[in-house]
Design an enzyme around this catalytic site. Structure first.
Site, PDB file in Angstrom:
ATOM      1  N   ASP A  38      47.595  55.978  46.465  1.00  0.00           N
ATOM      2  CA  ASP A  38      46.712  54.908  46.924  1.00  0.00           C
ATOM      3  C   ASP A  38      45.968  54.408  45.692  1.00  0.00           C
ATOM      4  O   ASP A  38      45.099  55.105  45.167  1.00  0.00           O
ATOM      5  CB  ASP A  38      45.744  55.454  47.968  1.00  0.00           C
ATOM      6  CG  ASP A  38      44.765  54.406  48.475  1.00  0.00           C
ATOM      7  OD1 ASP A  38      44.752  53.271  47.939  1.00  0.00           O
ATOM      8  OD2 ASP A  38      44.005  54.720  49.412  1.00  0.00           O
ATOM      9  N   THR A  64      48.609  41.603  50.487  1.00  0.00           N
ATOM     10  CA  THR A  64      49.369  40.352  50.438  1.00  0.00           C
ATOM     11  C   THR A  64      49.215  39.469  51.674  1.00  0.00           C
ATOM     12  O   THR A  64      49.778  38.376  51.720  1.00  0.00           O
ATOM     13  CB  THR A  64      50.867  40.648  50.253  1.00  0.00           C
ATOM     14  OG1 THR A  64      51.327  41.473  51.337  1.00  0.00           O
ATOM     15  CG2 THR A  64      51.116  41.361  48.929  1.00  0.00           C
ATOM     16  N   ASP A 104      51.626  32.605  42.830  1.00  0.00           N
ATOM     17  CA  ASP A 104      51.410  31.164  42.673  1.00  0.00           C
ATOM     18  C   ASP A 104      50.102  30.713  43.296  1.00  0.00           C
ATOM     19  O   ASP A 104      49.583  29.644  42.980  1.00  0.00           O
ATOM     20  CB  ASP A 104      52.572  30.385  43.297  1.00  0.00           C
ATOM     21  CG  ASP A 104      52.820  30.759  44.766  1.00  0.00           C
ATOM     22  OD1 ASP A 104      52.534  31.913  45.142  1.00  0.00           O
ATOM     23  OD2 ASP A 104      53.310  29.916  45.532  1.00  0.00           O
ATOM     24  N   TYR A 127      42.748  35.369  49.036  1.00  0.00           N
ATOM     25  CA  TYR A 127      43.893  36.085  48.459  1.00  0.00           C
ATOM     26  C   TYR A 127      44.107  35.666  47.010  1.00  0.00           C
ATOM     27  O   TYR A 127      44.195  36.508  46.106  1.00  0.00           O
ATOM     28  CB  TYR A 127      45.150  35.822  49.288  1.00  0.00           C
ATOM     29  CG  TYR A 127      46.417  36.278  48.614  1.00  0.00           C
ATOM     30  CD1 TYR A 127      46.686  37.633  48.449  1.00  0.00           C
ATOM     31  CD2 TYR A 127      47.353  35.355  48.138  1.00  0.00           C
ATOM     32  CE1 TYR A 127      47.851  38.058  47.818  1.00  0.00           C
ATOM     33  CE2 TYR A 127      48.512  35.773  47.512  1.00  0.00           C
ATOM     34  CZ  TYR A 127      48.760  37.122  47.350  1.00  0.00           C
ATOM     35  OH  TYR A 127      49.902  37.538  46.720  1.00  0.00           O
ATOM     36  N   LYS A 131      43.658  37.941  43.524  1.00  0.00           N
ATOM     37  CA  LYS A 131      44.752  38.136  42.576  1.00  0.00           C
ATOM     38  C   LYS A 131      44.367  37.648  41.181  1.00  0.00           C
ATOM     39  O   LYS A 131      44.712  38.274  40.171  1.00  0.00           O
ATOM     40  CB  LYS A 131      46.018  37.427  43.071  1.00  0.00           C
ATOM     41  CG  LYS A 131      46.626  38.033  44.323  1.00  0.00           C
ATOM     42  CD  LYS A 131      47.142  39.451  44.105  1.00  0.00           C
ATOM     43  CE  LYS A 131      48.435  39.484  43.315  1.00  0.00           C
ATOM     44  NZ  LYS A 131      48.991  40.860  43.223  1.00  0.00           N
TER      45      LYS A 131
END
Length: 258
Positions: A38, A64, A104, A127, A131
């Site tokens: 983890d 995700t 992207d 999200y 990232k």
């Protein structure tokens, strides 16, 4: 023998790497699914790196779910940023090159042309923000890294993704309502995995950020058509253009990667 640690190996990309092990006999893989490592637990990362002598770490572990990230941003940042910082720090301590898969969705979608690595990121959803935060932390803490941004990732064999969902619904005769409001480049996990192993692990690319996508630019609706045609279902499937597509998360209108 080059030793490669793969985190998040129970996801569609991680499982694809497992499919390719026989194609790369010169590489020794250590696959760690989420229940074995983890990455949000720094102590676990330390233990794994102390036991293994790795040359590369390919980080496939990520939060995700774009929609879920909007209502659970704290968890998204915990996995996609804070844990990535720990990976970067510990990889550096052990002299391990870090390869990190990004997205992207770090771009806002307002550019008319394809995005290059020189374009400035400007994410419009949680999200994408999480990232991008992870990318920046890697750049801050570990100089020997590769950040690989990809788009619309799918596997024909593993995981839950757009390709498999369209095919599954078409086979049972469900109506397929798909938008054309977004444009990107679908990327097969096999192509991405080959790029990472051939061009980065076994190649000699300079450290830094790269874009990889193997499909042609298209909308989700066009991608659905391609999937149906590929599987001989275009004549029987109930594909409908959905012009009223709504999501909780804002999506970039154009996330085509160059």
């Amino acid at each position: 023998m080059v030793s490669v640690l793969v985190t998040g190996s129970n996801g569609q990309l991680g499982l694809t790497f497992q499919d390719l092990t026989l194609d790369f006999p010169q590489l020794s893989f250590d696959f760690k699914p989420a229940d074995a490592l983890d990455i949000t637990q720094r102590k676990q990362i330390v233990e794994v790196f102390e036991k293994g002598k790795y040359d590369f770490c390919i980080n496939c572990a990520a939060f995700t779910n774009v929609e879920a990230a909007e209502s659970n941003a704290e968890e998204a940042f915990k996995v996609n940023a804070e844990a990535v910082k720990d990976l970067a720090q510990i990889s550096k301590q052990h002299g391990v090159v870090l390869i990190h898969v990004s997205t992207d969705y770090v771009f806002d979608g307002e550019k008319k042309d394809a995005y290059t690595v020189e374009d400035n990121p400007n994410p419009i959803n949680e999200y994408g923000k999480s990232k991008l935060a992870g990318e920046k932390l890697i750049q801050e803490w570990h100089s020997e890294h590769y950040i690989v941004r990809t788009s619309w990732l799918y596997s024909k064999r593993h995981g839950h993704n757009f390709y498999k969902t369209i095919l599954k619904k078409a086979l049972v005769g469900e109506e397929l309502r798909v938008t054309n409001a977004q444009k990107g480049r679908p990327t097969n996990t096999e192509a991405l995995a080959h790029f990472i192993l051939n061009e980065i692990v076994m190649g000699n690319k300079p450290f830094g950020t790269y874009h990889f996508a193997d499909g042609d630019p298209m909308t989700w609706h066009a991608f659905a058509e391609q999937i149906l045609e590929e599987n001989g279902l275009i004549e029987t499937a109930k594909l409908v253009l959905d012009t009223n597509y709504r999501t909780l998360a804002k999506r970039p209108k154009n996330s085509v990667l160059r």
